[in-house]
Design a protein around this motif. Structure first.
Motif, mmCIF file in Angstrom:
data_model
loop_
_atom_site.group_PDB
_atom_site.id
_atom_site.type_symbol
_atom_site.label_atom_id
_atom_site.label_comp_id
_atom_site.label_asym_id
_atom_site.label_seq_id
_atom_site.Cartn_x
_atom_site.Cartn_y
_atom_site.Cartn_z
ATOM 1 N N ILE A 168 1.076 -1.429 0.154
ATOM 2 C CA ILE A 168 0.463 -0.132 0.221
ATOM 3 C C ILE A 168 0.727 1.330 0.198
ATOM 4 O O ILE A 168 0.673 2.441 -0.784
ATOM 5 N N ARG A 169 1.783 1.621 0.702
ATOM 6 C CA ARG A 169 2.791 2.216 1.114
ATOM 7 C C ARG A 169 4.214 2.436 0.773
ATOM 8 O O ARG A 169 4.841 1.487 1.268
ATOM 9 N N ILE A 170 4.212 3.113 -0.475
ATOM 10 C CA ILE A 170 6.247 2.886 -0.458
ATOM 11 C C ILE A 170 6.782 4.351 -0.241
ATOM 12 O O ILE A 170 6.390 5.190 -0.957
ATOM 13 N N LYS A 171 8.246 4.704 0.742
ATOM 14 C CA LYS A 171 8.303 5.831 1.177
ATOM 15 C C LYS A 171 9.343 6.172 -0.451
ATOM 16 O O LYS A 171 9.901 5.248 -1.127
ATOM 17 N N PHE A 172 9.125 7.332 -0.543
ATOM 18 C CA PHE A 172 10.484 7.934 -1.725
ATOM 19 C C PHE A 172 11.646 7.046 -1.644
ATOM 20 O O PHE A 172 12.213 7.109 -0.622
ATOM 21 N N GLY A 173 12.386 6.628 -2.605
ATOM 22 C CA GLY A 173 13.818 6.053 -2.980
ATOM 23 C C GLY A 173 13.607 4.550 -2.495
ATOM 24 O O GLY A 173 14.459 4.511 -2.658
ATOM 25 N N GLU A 174 12.478 3.982 -2.161
ATOM 26 C CA GLU A 174 12.919 2.607 -2.042
ATOM 27 C C GLU A 174 12.087 2.341 -2.933
ATOM 28 O O GLU A 174 10.906 2.904 -3.582
#
Ligand code: SME
Length: 159
Positions: A75-81
């Motif tokens: 659902i959620r992905i951090k910038f850079g990951e």
């Protein structure tokens, strides 16, 4: 009723037909979720050899799952990951021939072998990323990347 049956002999024609079908689908509709939902369905119906096609939206500097076709996903992905996060952080398309060789790749579906992620940017701001996954290694060519960049431009104007 929409009944797109796009079956082109070559990749350039396929993406030209896909772009004009997408322009028709989003014309006059400003709702981003509706447009992403129809775009995901159109891409899924048109491009062969995909196991996931959809969007992550930029919600306050984090990628959050948007409309898609395929299996339920992270659902959620951090910038850079991962691959999506790399596209978000760099505002550059990411075309990955072997996801298992990509540092930090997020395996939502073990069937995914290759991936193409294209940022959707307007006025220098990231709106969302378009994410395509395939079970075939090296599925996405430079033509796929160029075709999807064009789709992202159409969507950037429609959101
Ligand atoms: N594999 C992606 C995560 C999203 S799923 O493929 C739907 C990544 O590494 O960003």
């Amino acid at each position: 009723m929409y009944d797109f049956k796009i079956a082109a002999a070559d990749s350039a024609t396929l993406y030209r037909d896909l772009a004009s079908a997408l322009e028709g689908l989003v014309a006059g509709e400003p709702d981003a979720i509706a447009n992403m939902a129809n775009a995901a369905a159109l891409i899924w119906e048109t491009l062969p050899d995909l196991n996931w096609a959809g969007f992550y939206r930029n919600v306050g500097g984090e990628l959050v799952l948007g409309p898609f076709q395929g299996r339920p996903a992270c659902i959620r992905i951090k910038f850079g990951e991962g691959v999506c996060g790399a596209a978000a952080a760099t505002l550059r398309p990411q075309r990955v021939e072997d996801v298992n060789a990509f540092p930090g790749h997020i395996a939502c579906d073990a069937a995914s072998a290759s991936e193409l992620v294209v940022p959707i940017v307007r006025d220098g701001q990231l709106l969302a990323v378009l994410d395509l996954d395939s079970p075939t290694p090296g599925r996405f060519s430079e033509e796929d990347e160029a075709g999807c960049v064009k789709l992202a431009e159409i969507l950037a104007g429609a959101f």
